[in-house]
Every structure is written in C-alpha cells, then in structure tokens.
Scaffold this motif. Structure first.
Motif, PDB file in Angstrom:
ATOM      1  N   CYS A 201       0.814  -1.225   0.000  1.00  0.00           N
ATOM      2  CA  CYS A 201       0.000   0.000   0.000  1.00  0.00           C
ATOM      3  C   CYS A 201       0.841   1.267   0.000  1.00  0.00           C
ATOM      4  O   CYS A 201       0.284   2.381   0.037  1.00  0.00           O
ATOM      5  N   GLY A 202       2.181   1.145  -0.051  1.00  0.00           N
ATOM      6  CA  GLY A 202       3.036   2.304  -0.216  1.00  0.00           C
ATOM      7  C   GLY A 202       3.536   2.965   1.049  1.00  0.00           C
ATOM      8  O   GLY A 202       4.238   3.980   0.979  1.00  0.00           O
ATOM      9  N   ARG A 203       3.225   2.420   2.219  1.00  0.00           N
ATOM     10  CA  ARG A 203       3.749   3.003   3.459  1.00  0.00           C
ATOM     11  C   ARG A 203       5.241   2.736   3.617  1.00  0.00           C
ATOM     12  O   ARG A 203       5.960   3.519   4.230  1.00  0.00           O
ATOM     13  N   LEU A 204       5.688   1.585   3.108  1.00  0.00           N
ATOM     14  CA  LEU A 204       7.102   1.290   2.931  1.00  0.00           C
ATOM     15  C   LEU A 204       7.351   1.157   1.436  1.00  0.00           C
ATOM     16  O   LEU A 204       6.490   0.679   0.698  1.00  0.00           O
ATOM     17  N   THR A 205       8.540   1.550   0.977  1.00  0.00           N
ATOM     18  CA  THR A 205       8.866   1.316  -0.430  1.00  0.00           C
ATOM     19  C   THR A 205       9.527  -0.037  -0.625  1.00  0.00           C
ATOM     20  O   THR A 205       9.612  -0.531  -1.752  1.00  0.00           O
ATOM     21  N   GLY A 206       9.989  -0.646   0.479  1.00  0.00           N
ATOM     22  CA  GLY A 206      10.572  -1.973   0.391  1.00  0.00           C
ATOM     23  C   GLY A 206      10.745  -2.576   1.768  1.00  0.00           C
ATOM     24  O   GLY A 206      10.627  -1.885   2.790  1.00  0.00           O
ATOM     25  N   TYR A 207      11.028  -3.865   1.775  1.00  0.00           N
ATOM     26  CA  TYR A 207      11.216  -4.609   3.027  1.00  0.00           C
ATOM     27  C   TYR A 207      12.139  -5.775   2.731  1.00  0.00           C
ATOM     28  O   TYR A 207      12.035  -6.425   1.679  1.00  0.00           O
ATOM     29  N   PHE A 208      13.082  -6.045   3.660  1.00  0.00           N
ATOM     30  CA  PHE A 208      13.932  -7.222   3.517  1.00  0.00           C
ATOM     31  C   PHE A 208      14.124  -7.865   4.872  1.00  0.00           C
ATOM     32  O   PHE A 208      14.176  -7.196   5.903  1.00  0.00           O
ATOM     33  N   GLU A 209      14.210  -9.173   4.867  1.00  0.00           N
ATOM     34  CA  GLU A 209      14.431  -9.911   6.109  1.00  0.00           C
ATOM     35  C   GLU A 209      14.593 -11.387   5.765  1.00  0.00           C
ATOM     36  O   GLU A 209      14.320 -11.816   4.636  1.00  0.00           O
ATOM     37  N   GLN A 210      15.031 -12.161   6.726  1.00  0.00           N
ATOM     38  CA  GLN A 210      14.911 -13.608   6.661  1.00  0.00           C
ATOM     39  C   GLN A 210      13.873 -14.009   7.687  1.00  0.00           C
ATOM     40  O   GLN A 210      14.027 -13.765   8.878  1.00  0.00           O
ATOM     41  N   THR A 211      12.805 -14.618   7.243  1.00  0.00           N
ATOM     42  CA  THR A 211      11.686 -14.932   8.120  1.00  0.00           C
ATOM     43  C   THR A 211      10.958 -16.152   7.583  1.00  0.00           C
ATOM     44  O   THR A 211      11.312 -16.694   6.544  1.00  0.00           O
ATOM     45  N   GLY A 212       9.912 -16.586   8.287  1.00  0.00           N
ATOM     46  CA  GLY A 212       9.190 -17.779   7.871  1.00  0.00           C
ATOM     47  C   GLY A 212       8.249 -17.513   6.703  1.00  0.00           C
ATOM     48  O   GLY A 212       7.637 -16.445   6.621  1.00  0.00           O
ATOM     49  N   PHE A 213       8.106 -18.492   5.830  1.00  0.00           N
ATOM     50  CA  PHE A 213       7.237 -18.315   4.671  1.00  0.00           C
ATOM     51  C   PHE A 213       5.763 -18.306   5.076  1.00  0.00           C
ATOM     52  O   PHE A 213       4.944 -17.640   4.432  1.00  0.00           O
ATOM     53  N   HIS A 240      13.804 -20.306  -4.240  1.00  0.00           N
ATOM     54  CA  HIS A 240      14.821 -19.984  -3.241  1.00  0.00           C
ATOM     55  C   HIS A 240      14.219 -19.295  -2.019  1.00  0.00           C
ATOM     56  O   HIS A 240      14.417 -19.744  -0.886  1.00  0.00           O
ATOM     57  N   TYR A 241      13.474 -18.179  -2.225  1.00  0.00           N
ATOM     58  CA  TYR A 241      13.030 -17.425  -1.047  1.00  0.00           C
ATOM     59  C   TYR A 241      11.932 -18.138  -0.269  1.00  0.00           C
ATOM     60  O   TYR A 241      11.803 -17.935   0.944  1.00  0.00           O
ATOM     61  N   GLU A 242      11.153 -18.991  -0.904  1.00  0.00           N
ATOM     62  CA  GLU A 242      10.144 -19.728  -0.139  1.00  0.00           C
ATOM     63  C   GLU A 242      10.790 -20.747   0.795  1.00  0.00           C
ATOM     64  O   GLU A 242      10.264 -21.033   1.870  1.00  0.00           O
ATOM     65  N   ARG A 243      11.924 -21.283   0.384  1.00  0.00           N
ATOM     66  CA  ARG A 243      12.617 -22.277   1.210  1.00  0.00           C
ATOM     67  C   ARG A 243      13.472 -21.612   2.288  1.00  0.00           C
ATOM     68  O   ARG A 243      13.475 -22.034   3.437  1.00  0.00           O
ATOM     69  N   SER A 244      14.185 -20.550   1.921  1.00  0.00           N
ATOM     70  CA  SER A 244      15.128 -19.923   2.848  1.00  0.00           C
ATOM     71  C   SER A 244      14.487 -18.859   3.725  1.00  0.00           C
ATOM     72  O   SER A 244      15.001 -18.562   4.814  1.00  0.00           O
ATOM     73  N   GLY A 245      13.385 -18.255   3.259  1.00  0.00           N
ATOM     74  CA  GLY A 245      12.794 -17.128   3.967  1.00  0.00           C
ATOM     75  C   GLY A 245      13.555 -15.831   3.781  1.00  0.00           C
ATOM     76  O   GLY A 245      13.201 -14.804   4.358  1.00  0.00           O
ATOM     77  N   ILE A 246      14.601 -15.833   2.958  1.00  0.00           N
ATOM     78  CA  ILE A 246      15.399 -14.634   2.679  1.00  0.00           C
ATOM     79  C   ILE A 246      14.745 -13.891   1.530  1.00  0.00           C
ATOM     80  O   ILE A 246      14.653 -14.416   0.416  1.00  0.00           O
ATOM     81  N   MET A 247      14.294 -12.661   1.771  1.00  0.00           N
ATOM     82  CA  MET A 247      13.511 -12.006   0.732  1.00  0.00           C
ATOM     83  C   MET A 247      13.677 -10.498   0.710  1.00  0.00           C
ATOM     84  O   MET A 247      13.997  -9.854   1.713  1.00  0.00           O
TER      85      MET A 247
END
Length: 270
Positions: A201-213, A240-247
């Motif tokens: 919705c545009g409140r953040l322009t991006g997000y990165f983390e390693q977390t659960g899928f 890759h990102y669905e398995r690692s949670g790195i996104m």
C-alpha cells in the motif's frame, strides 16, 4: 475435483480472520494478565496465539474438510486432498501484541506451489488486506497499485533486527549498514506480514528480512498483485526465497537498490 471458486474461499478466510481478530483483541486488551510461555529465545507464545489458530482451523476445515492446513502453533493437518493447503499465522508479531503494538493475522491458500489467495488482517486498525492471484490486491476493498519512486532519499525500508541470542543475528547489522545511507528511513514494523502489506500500500517502499514463509506467503502475493517485485537478496525466485525465507519485497527502484547492496553482504547461516 470440482473447480475452486477462489473468491468464495477468500471470503471464508476473511470471516475466519475477523473472528480471530475479535478473539485476539479481547486478549490484547487484557494482555497484562496473560499466561506467557516461551517457544525459544525472543519468540513468545501466549494463550491468545493458540486460541486464534484453533478458531481459524475449525472455521476453515469445517468448510474444506479435505484440504490441508499448516499453522504456527500446532502440528499440520494433512487432508485427503493434498493439492490445497492453508498457511496460518494466528498472531504475526506476538512480541508486538504483548507490548500493546499492532499485530496481524495472516492466512494464505496454496494450490501446489502457488499462492492463489491470501489476507493480512490488522485487528487493532481494522485493516483487511486481501489478494487473489491475477485479481489484484486490496485494502478494505480499495485496490492497491504500487507507485515507483527513483529518489533514493525518499525510500523507506522495513526490516527486522534480531537480538544477539537469535540464530539470524550474524550479519543483520552489516546488512543494515549496507543499505541505510542514503535512503530516507529504516523502519522495524515488528510483523513480517504487516511489513509486506505496508509495501503493497506504499507506506514502505521496500522490506527485507529472513523470516518464515508462513508469515509472508499472503504478504508476498499482496506485493506482487500491487505491482511490486519479490526475490531473495541475490535476485532469485520463489524456489529460493520460499525455502530460505530470505527475501526482498519492494517497488521496482527500491528493489534494485536493495538488491545492489544486500547481495554484497555474507549470507546468514542456513
């Protein structure tokens, strides 16, 4: 089997999330009296999580008894029809919840390896984010269309900052140092699902983390349906990102910025 009406399933998911929202808000308003257990370092679980997941499980599996369901608090349910699986996080941001901050309930439906619909619900603000694959992303019924902005100084990036006793801590602050200048701001929302919804919705322009899928499946669909990009920190896709949670989930310019800076930082432990 008969064709599935995804919009009907999403309506049932929304009903389950709203019921769980009412239940968890009751707990939220008397959180100081809760019995709190500990699943692991920095990962709290309360009676509210368990009751929320139980409600969602009962609601969805009463309507789709042959389908499977995986949640955060209990062992998965393996249905007769393994092609459909609900992913449920009954309270994403449990530490937020226990601290009186916004939390979310998130549910996604997977058909095989594809997320076909999902939702992120914030009971505190009564914001319901929904998405259907190929059908767009919405916030309380208003369609979301992500805007791009190439001005790095106006980028607002979400992430999480694990404490030293967590396995994801090594490299976390190096990644933060790699991206934080010259962007406009870094924000820690405290819920992976809500962070993805805020990108959509545009409140953040991006997000990165390693977390659960399980936390992010619905949020990833929201971002994609709103016009954003999702990869891991090296530009690789869902295998890759669905398995690692790195996104990375972001609009086009913020994604390019994060990709260019994060891929130079050592990978966290598997």
């Amino acid at each position: 089997m008969n064709a599935v009406d995804t919009n009907t399933v999403l309506d049932d998911m929304v009903e389950a999330a709203r019921r769980a929202g009412s239940l968890t808000l009751d707990y939220f308003n008397r959180r100081e009296t809760l019995d709190i257990g500990v699943k692991g370092p920095g990962d709290f679980v309360s009676e509210a999580d368990e009751q929320s997941e139980t409600l969602i499980r009962q609601h969805l599996l009463s309507r789709y008894p042959d389908w499977s369901l995986s949640g955060e608090e209990f062992p998965p349910v393996e249905g007769v029809d393994l092609s459909y699986r609900f992913l449920v996080d009954p309270i994403d941001g449990t530490t937020n919840f226990l601290s009186g901050l916004d939390y979310t309930i998130t549910i996604a439906l997977r058909q095989g390896d594809t997320t076909v619909c999902g939702l992120v619900y914030n009971p505190v603000t009564n914001e319901m984010f929904t998405a259907v694959a190929g059908g767009g992303a919405y916030l309380n019924g208003r369609q979301l269309r992500m805007r791009d902005n190439r001005n790095v100084a106006q980028m607002v990036v979400g992430t999480g900052l694990p404490t030293p006793n967590l396995s994801l801590h090594p490299g976390a602050y190096s990644r933060l140092d790699a991206i934080r200048a010259p962007i406009g701001a870094v924000r820690v929302v405290g819920s992976a699902a809500n962070s993805c919804a805020y990108v959509a919705c545009g409140r953040l322009t991006g997000y990165f983390e390693q977390t659960g899928f399980t936390d992010t499946a619905a949020g990833i669909l929201l971002v994609q349906e709103a016009g954003g990009l999702v990869t891991d920190w090296w530009g690789r896709g869902p295998e890759h990102y669905e398995r690692s949670g790195i996104m990375i989930v972001a609009n086009e310019s913020t994604h390019a910025y994060l990709l260019g800076h994060l891929q130079q930082v050592p990978q966290p432990p598997a």
